[in-house]
Design a protein around this motif. Structure first.
Motif, mmCIF file in Angstrom:
data_model
loop_
_atom_site.group_PDB
_atom_site.id
_atom_site.type_symbol
_atom_site.label_atom_id
_atom_site.label_comp_id
_atom_site.label_asym_id
_atom_site.label_seq_id
_atom_site.Cartn_x
_atom_site.Cartn_y
_atom_site.Cartn_z
ATOM 1 N N ALA A 118 0.859 -1.187 0.000
ATOM 2 C CA ALA A 118 0.000 0.000 0.000
ATOM 3 C C ALA A 118 0.892 1.233 0.000
ATOM 4 C CB ALA A 118 -0.917 0.004 1.214
ATOM 5 N N PHE A 119 0.692 2.104 -0.990
ATOM 6 C CA PHE A 119 1.507 3.307 -1.143
ATOM 7 C C PHE A 119 0.658 4.541 -0.871
ATOM 8 C CE2 PHE A 119 2.782 6.887 -3.876
ATOM 9 C CZ PHE A 119 4.069 7.098 -3.423
ATOM 10 N N SER A 120 1.250 5.526 -0.194
ATOM 11 C CA SER A 120 0.531 6.778 0.052
ATOM 12 C C SER A 120 1.512 7.930 0.182
ATOM 13 C CB SER A 120 -0.332 6.683 1.320
ATOM 14 O OG SER A 120 0.493 6.507 2.464
ATOM 15 N N VAL A 121 1.020 9.131 -0.081
ATOM 16 C CA VAL A 121 1.756 10.375 0.155
ATOM 17 C C VAL A 121 0.953 11.142 1.204
ATOM 18 C CG1 VAL A 121 2.565 12.544 -0.850
ATOM 19 C CG2 VAL A 121 2.741 10.422 -2.155
ATOM 20 N N PRO A 122 1.233 10.909 2.486
ATOM 21 C CA PRO A 122 0.394 11.478 3.543
ATOM 22 C C PRO A 122 0.562 12.975 3.743
ATOM 23 C CG PRO A 122 2.233 10.273 4.494
ATOM 24 C CD PRO A 122 2.275 10.017 3.021
ATOM 25 N N GLN A 123 1.722 13.537 3.382
ATOM 26 C CA GLN A 123 1.960 14.969 3.555
ATOM 27 C C GLN A 123 2.683 15.519 2.337
ATOM 28 O OE1 GLN A 123 3.931 14.667 7.540
ATOM 29 N NE2 GLN A 123 2.741 16.510 7.981
ATOM 30 N N SER A 124 2.318 16.747 1.962
ATOM 31 C CA SER A 124 2.986 17.387 0.834
ATOM 32 C C SER A 124 2.854 18.899 0.958
ATOM 33 C CB SER A 124 2.384 16.922 -0.499
ATOM 34 O OG SER A 124 1.015 17.257 -0.558
ATOM 35 N N TYR A 125 3.720 19.598 0.240
ATOM 36 C CA TYR A 125 3.657 21.059 0.184
ATOM 37 C C TYR A 125 4.157 21.495 -1.191
ATOM 38 C CZ TYR A 125 4.334 25.995 1.225
ATOM 39 O OH TYR A 125 4.255 27.364 1.199
ATOM 40 N N TYR A 126 3.337 22.297 -1.882
ATOM 41 C CA TYR A 126 3.665 22.783 -3.227
ATOM 42 C C TYR A 126 3.241 24.248 -3.302
ATOM 43 C CZ TYR A 126 2.889 23.440 -8.295
ATOM 44 O OH TYR A 126 2.879 23.926 -9.585
ATOM 45 N N ASP A 127 4.212 25.123 -3.600
ATOM 46 C CA ASP A 127 3.897 26.549 -3.648
ATOM 47 C C ASP A 127 3.959 27.126 -5.059
ATOM 48 O OD1 ASP A 127 6.591 26.697 -4.216
ATOM 49 O OD2 ASP A 127 7.147 27.835 -2.435
ATOM 50 N N GLY A 128 4.048 26.244 -6.041
ATOM 51 C CA GLY A 128 4.151 26.697 -7.423
ATOM 52 C C GLY A 128 5.563 26.722 -7.947
ATOM 53 N N ARG A 129 6.532 26.732 -7.060
ATOM 54 C CA ARG A 129 7.945 26.739 -7.451
ATOM 55 C C ARG A 129 8.717 25.575 -6.842
ATOM 56 N NH1 ARG A 129 10.075 31.832 -8.800
ATOM 57 N NH2 ARG A 129 12.098 30.780 -8.928
ATOM 58 N N MET A 130 8.357 25.180 -5.633
ATOM 59 C CA MET A 130 9.052 24.136 -4.906
ATOM 60 C C MET A 130 8.056 23.073 -4.459
ATOM 61 S SD MET A 130 11.551 26.500 -2.554
ATOM 62 C CE MET A 130 12.496 27.847 -3.288
#
Length: 419
Positions: A118-130
């Protein structure tokens, strides 16, 4: 294990990490290739598996369990395993990251060599550049087949490493740093001493370093990663992308592909030599979508100065999390400003001051040594109060090339208030 892709400078890297033994480096690369594309393996590291490593792994596992009990996400859990600037940055990510359940299952194989994961991405942050992401891969423990022995042709095709490069004088293993894998290798080494030879096939499921823009072959340039294999068979990791390609910037929703790698690693010991080889069975894309943060869009500031020897331009990009700087120096004399070898009077590096206070660095890279155009790209923790001035002060080697000195008269100042 945390891996930093951007280095402080070429010369600083050489001083800190002299070249490893070529044979050992090749052997480690072959082992790592079972989890990554060849193009994705940028660096390798010699790692010792000893009682100290066992204690460290147990300590990391204990910290992870305590962090889970405290209700922390993966960014917060990684932060508890570090200190200083990096821990501060990860804790900020913990607060500002997007939480969403994007779990997806991948069926196991009929022969049970590769279990369902089972694969998941529980947390992420994307600001348009990074872009910053954590991942989890559950039920990803290695499986082992100790009955395997190579045919003559198979043995001839395997890479070989002298046992002295694998074992320490104390009798512990000195190879991969993966607890379960090193325990298996130690078992076949000990069996080979008694029976003359022994082998094992290791069936591995893991997430490669590479992350691609969905629907394309474009590999995102990763600047930081951290991967750990927990005792319960779960693999966790973090990926940091400091500069995304234009096609991945300023989107309301960014879709990227991780890759689940299923591969076999073959190991054979004859008492004097450890042989190894690897084969890829499957590469399965795992697509996730990341929403752009509602924070203020990154802002880029600019300044230039010209001196007798060179011209310098500075760009400062301020985001919700970091300050990213890019300095470009162009020689006006036809002579390089520095080189791979340290020389008196050469430019060494720049120090960033935020309103006269030294900035807390997260890492960076320098390029163009020995050429007419030299550049530095660095990241710093953004302080709570927005600085009004970003001052870059160059540091040069002295006349004896034994120490360095700042030259404030050549500082370049970028002001936050710009038209």
């Amino acid at each position: 294990m945390r891996k930093r892709k951007n280095m402080p400078s070429q010369r600083a890297f050489r001083a800190l990490y002299p070249p490893e033994d070529e044979a050992f480096d090749r052997a480690v690369r072959q082992t790592l290739a079972s989890l990554r594309d060849e193009e994705e393996v940028k660096t390798t590291m010699k790692r010792k598996f000893s009682m100290g490593v066992i204690v460290a792994l147990a300590f990391v596992a204990a910290l992870t369990c305590a962090a889970v009990a405290a209700g922390l996400g993966r960014f917060g859990q990684f932060a508890q395993q570090h200190s200083g600037t990096w821990a501060q940055f990860l804790n900020t990510l913990e607060e500002k990251s997007d939480l969403r359940d994007q779990s997806q299952s991948v069926e196991g194989t009929r022969d049970a060599r590769y279990p369902e994961v089972a694969f998941s991405v529980p947390q992420s942050y994307y600001d348009g550049r990074m872009l910053y992401m954590t991942y989890e891969l559950q039920n990803a423990a290695d499986t082992f087949d100790f009955t395997w022995r190579p045919e003559k042709e198979e043995l001839e095709a395997m890479g070989a490493t002298d046992m002295s490069e694998v074992m320490t004088d104390e009798g512990s293993l000195n190879y991969t740093g993966d607890e379960a894998l090193d325990a298996a290798l130690l078992a076949i080494v000990q069996s080979a001493k008694e029976d003359g030879s022994a082998g094992v096939v290791v069936y591995q499921s893991g997430i490669g370093d590479g992350v691609r823009l969905s629907g394309t072959d474009e590999l995102l340039m990763m600047s930081e990663s951290d991967d750990q294999h927990l005792p319960d068979g779960t693999r966790i990791g973090m990926r940091k992308f400091s500069e995304l390609p234009e096609a991945a910037q300023n989107l309301d929703e960014l879709s990227v592909d991780f890759t689940l790698s299923r591969s076999r690693a073959y190991y054979y010991a004859d008492g004097e030599t450890l042989y190894m080889n690897a084969e890829q069975d499957e590469r399965i894309p795992l697509t996730v979508s990341i929403s752009r943060s509602e924070a203020e869009r990154p802002k880029t500031l600019h300044a230039e100065r010209e001196f007798e020897r060179y011209r310098v331009s500075a760009d400062v990009t301020v985001t919700e999390l970091v300050i990213r700087t890019e300095l470009t120096l162009t020689s006006l004399t036809g002579e390089p400003l520095n080189g791979d070898d340290i020389r008196p009077g050469d430019l060494s590096y720049y120090t960033l001051y935020l309103d006269a206070e030294t900035a807390d660095g997260l890492g960076g890279e320098a390029s163009g040594f020995g050429t007419l155009s030299y550049s530095e790209i660095d990241e710093y923790v953004r302080p709570e109060v927005m600085p009004q001035e970003f001052t870059f002060v160059p540091t040069y080697w002295n006349e004896e090339a034994t120490d360095r000195e700042e030259r404030w008269e050549e500082a370049i100042v970028v002001k936050a208030a710009q038209p």
